[in-house]
Design a protein around this motif. Sequence first.
Motif, PDB file in Angstrom:
ATOM      1  N   GLN A 192       0.069 -72.841  47.986  1.00  0.00           N
ATOM      2  CA  GLN A 192       0.833 -72.735  48.901  1.00  0.00           C
ATOM      3  C   GLN A 192       2.381 -72.732  48.079  1.00  0.00           C
ATOM      4  N   VAL A 193       3.272 -72.168  48.750  1.00  0.00           N
ATOM      5  CA  VAL A 193       4.799 -72.382  48.082  1.00  0.00           C
ATOM      6  C   VAL A 193       5.557 -72.914  49.368  1.00  0.00           C
ATOM      7  N   THR A 194       6.100 -74.013  49.205  1.00  0.00           N
ATOM      8  CA  THR A 194       7.166 -74.408  50.136  1.00  0.00           C
ATOM      9  C   THR A 194       8.678 -74.515  49.450  1.00  0.00           C
ATOM     10  N   PHE A 195       9.471 -73.887  50.338  1.00  0.00           N
ATOM     11  CA  PHE A 195      10.972 -73.614  49.927  1.00  0.00           C
ATOM     12  C   PHE A 195      11.406 -74.698  50.840  1.00  0.00           C
ATOM     13  N   LEU A 196      12.325 -75.618  50.058  1.00  0.00           N
ATOM     14  CA  LEU A 196      12.914 -76.896  50.698  1.00  0.00           C
ATOM     15  C   LEU A 196      14.115 -76.614  51.266  1.00  0.00           C
ATOM     16  N   GLY A 197      14.662 -75.426  51.741  1.00  0.00           N
ATOM     17  CA  GLY A 197      15.768 -75.134  52.403  1.00  0.00           C
ATOM     18  C   GLY A 197      16.850 -74.662  51.507  1.00  0.00           C
ATOM     19  N   ASP A 198      17.924 -73.891  52.231  1.00  0.00           N
ATOM     20  CA  ASP A 198      18.850 -73.432  51.354  1.00  0.00           C
ATOM     21  C   ASP A 198      18.457 -72.167  50.546  1.00  0.00           C
ATOM     22  N   ILE A 199      17.574 -71.309  51.112  1.00  0.00           N
ATOM     23  CA  ILE A 199      17.249 -70.113  50.451  1.00  0.00           C
ATOM     24  C   ILE A 199      18.474 -69.174  50.276  1.00  0.00           C
TER      25      ILE A 199
ATOM     26  N   ASN B  99       5.064 -82.459  56.305  1.00  0.00           N
ATOM     27  CA  ASN B  99       4.283 -83.235  55.220  1.00  0.00           C
ATOM     28  C   ASN B  99       3.408 -82.208  54.556  1.00  0.00           C
ATOM     29  N   PHE B 100       2.841 -82.577  53.444  1.00  0.00           N
ATOM     30  CA  PHE B 100       1.837 -82.178  52.688  1.00  0.00           C
ATOM     31  C   PHE B 100       0.914 -83.435  52.071  1.00  0.00           C
TER      32      PHE B 100
ATOM     33  N   GLY C  42      17.579 -82.343  53.663  1.00  0.00           N
ATOM     34  CA  GLY C  42      18.270 -83.334  53.170  1.00  0.00           C
ATOM     35  C   GLY C  42      19.777 -83.505  53.900  1.00  0.00           C
ATOM     36  N   HIS C  43      20.240 -82.489  54.483  1.00  0.00           N
ATOM     37  CA  HIS C  43      21.401 -82.254  55.258  1.00  0.00           C
ATOM     38  C   HIS C  43      21.214 -83.041  56.774  1.00  0.00           C
ATOM     39  N   ALA C  44      19.995 -83.068  56.935  1.00  0.00           N
ATOM     40  CA  ALA C  44      19.508 -83.814  58.230  1.00  0.00           C
ATOM     41  C   ALA C  44      18.552 -84.784  58.134  1.00  0.00           C
ATOM     42  N   TRP C  45      18.633 -85.654  58.887  1.00  0.00           N
ATOM     43  CA  TRP C  45      17.541 -87.146  59.183  1.00  0.00           C
ATOM     44  C   TRP C  45      15.770 -86.210  58.851  1.00  0.00           C
ATOM     45  N   PRO C  46      15.261 -87.084  58.342  1.00  0.00           N
ATOM     46  CA  PRO C  46      13.847 -86.547  58.391  1.00  0.00           C
ATOM     47  C   PRO C  46      13.184 -86.920  59.765  1.00  0.00           C
ATOM     48  N   THR C  47      12.223 -86.076  60.102  1.00  0.00           N
ATOM     49  CA  THR C  47      11.648 -86.344  61.351  1.00  0.00           C
ATOM     50  C   THR C  47      11.013 -87.834  61.307  1.00  0.00           C
ATOM     51  N   PRO C  48      10.961 -88.740  62.218  1.00  0.00           N
ATOM     52  CA  PRO C  48      10.475 -89.944  61.998  1.00  0.00           C
ATOM     53  C   PRO C  48       8.915 -90.013  61.654  1.00  0.00           C
ATOM     54  N   GLU C  49       8.115 -89.146  61.903  1.00  0.00           N
ATOM     55  CA  GLU C  49       6.767 -89.142  61.624  1.00  0.00           C
ATOM     56  C   GLU C  49       6.473 -88.992  60.055  1.00  0.00           C
TER      57      GLU C  49
ATOM     58  N   GLU D  89       5.668 -92.251  58.057  1.00  0.00           N
ATOM     59  CA  GLU D  89       4.059 -92.718  57.480  1.00  0.00           C
ATOM     60  C   GLU D  89       3.713 -92.162  56.172  1.00  0.00           C
ATOM     61  N   CYS D  90       4.526 -91.262  55.603  1.00  0.00           N
ATOM     62  CA  CYS D  90       4.229 -90.813  54.411  1.00  0.00           C
ATOM     63  C   CYS D  90       4.621 -91.875  53.104  1.00  0.00           C
ATOM     64  N   ARG D  91       3.970 -91.855  52.175  1.00  0.00           N
ATOM     65  CA  ARG D  91       4.252 -92.808  51.092  1.00  0.00           C
ATOM     66  C   ARG D  91       5.354 -92.162  50.360  1.00  0.00           C
ATOM     67  N   SER D  92       5.749 -91.177  49.931  1.00  0.00           N
ATOM     68  CA  SER D  92       6.875 -90.702  49.294  1.00  0.00           C
ATOM     69  C   SER D  92       7.618 -89.548  50.199  1.00  0.00           C
ATOM     70  N   LEU D  93       8.727 -89.415  50.138  1.00  0.00           N
ATOM     71  CA  LEU D  93       9.577 -88.325  50.326  1.00  0.00           C
ATOM     72  C   LEU D  93      10.275 -87.385  49.640  1.00  0.00           C
ATOM     73  N   ILE D  94      10.384 -86.117  49.600  1.00  0.00           N
ATOM     74  CA  ILE D  94      10.859 -84.892  48.715  1.00  0.00           C
ATOM     75  C   ILE D  94      12.148 -84.176  49.446  1.00  0.00           C
ATOM     76  N   THR D  95      13.237 -84.549  48.913  1.00  0.00           N
ATOM     77  CA  THR D  95      14.433 -83.789  49.530  1.00  0.00           C
ATOM     78  C   THR D  95      15.039 -82.849  48.846  1.00  0.00           C
ATOM     79  N   GLY D  96      15.894 -82.111  49.088  1.00  0.00           N
ATOM     80  CA  GLY D  96      16.815 -80.961  48.227  1.00  0.00           C
ATOM     81  C   GLY D  96      18.152 -81.365  48.746  1.00  0.00           C
ATOM     82  N   HIS D  97      18.946 -80.428  48.778  1.00  0.00           N
ATOM     83  CA  HIS D  97      20.327 -80.411  49.288  1.00  0.00           C
ATOM     84  C   HIS D  97      21.581 -80.792  48.309  1.00  0.00           C
ATOM     85  N   VAL D  98      21.043 -82.100  47.436  1.00  0.00           N
ATOM     86  CA  VAL D  98      22.037 -82.622  46.630  1.00  0.00           C
ATOM     87  C   VAL D  98      22.402 -81.836  45.127  1.00  0.00           C
ATOM     88  N   HIS D  99      21.615 -81.001  44.900  1.00  0.00           N
ATOM     89  CA  HIS D  99      21.393 -80.362  43.290  1.00  0.00           C
ATOM     90  C   HIS D  99      21.828 -81.372  42.319  1.00  0.00           C
TER      91      HIS D  99
END
Length: 277
Positions: A65-72, A129-130, A138-145, A148-158
């Motif tokens: 699977q490929v996930t694009f983390l925003g700002d295509i 989640n995966f 990263g320009h928005a809050w993560p959804t509260p669900e 429950e994840c151990r780690s978060l991954i975000t983009g937006h900041v470069h």
Amino acid sequence: MTQIKPVQQYPALLLQNNSDRCLVVADLHIGWERLLSQRGVHVPSQTSKLKNELLKVIKATKPTQVTFLGDIKDAIAKVAFEEWKDIPEFFETIQKQVPDLQVLLGNHDGNLEPLLPEKVKIVPASGTNFGDIGLFHGHAWPTPELLECRSLITGHVHPTVAIRDPMGLRMTRQVLLKAPCNGAQLAKTLRKYLGTKSINILEEQNEAKVKVSQLFIMPSFNQFLGGRPVNDKRKGKKADAYIGPILRCGCVNMDEAEVYLLDGTFLGTVNQLKPLS
Ligand SMILES: [Mn+2]
């Protein structure tokens, strides 16, 4: 437990959950070169370079699977003429290699949906989640669900790092950041902003379910994009020195964030690198 592996030499992460392999890339900003042409510098479309680069990463990592983390795309609200052609073609080519594609909508992705092939899954910026890894733009809050994840991954900041040599010459490089994140404090912040109505994980009796302890901030997949150096001395300690609500709310300790070059070299923490900028 889902494993997170940086893809050596590339701004990409591979998440591994038994036989499921999810390749994550952030901030492609397809069409960025138009900004140059608006200022009188004309370069041909760079989209095929991005596409070939991604095909190389796919070949090396064999994701399911490929996930694009925003700002295509780069143009924020409108769709530029070139994008009508470039974006569908880009996704069709990638989909031939990996049929399972997922796109998180970033702040630059207004009107992106009509440009995507039908089978591409579209996810809001607040994320998904995966396994036990949470993904959001990263320009928005993560959804509260995602708490429950151990780690978060975000983009937006470069994120980039700047290093000044004794001659005063300054070089910048793209980096991956791994920052400590106080999950309890993030839960408290989300409770304040979103309220607790029908959000189970935010209710106080569920505090023990909050697992988040670290935040990965991905370099942009488009290597031509600049980003303000994370070790910029002028940033000081002010919480507003970084972009995006999660980095401004005080629950992510950016001073102690570990800084990695794309080849995996660990440079030190942001704090240790500040005198070098
Ligand atoms: Mn963004």
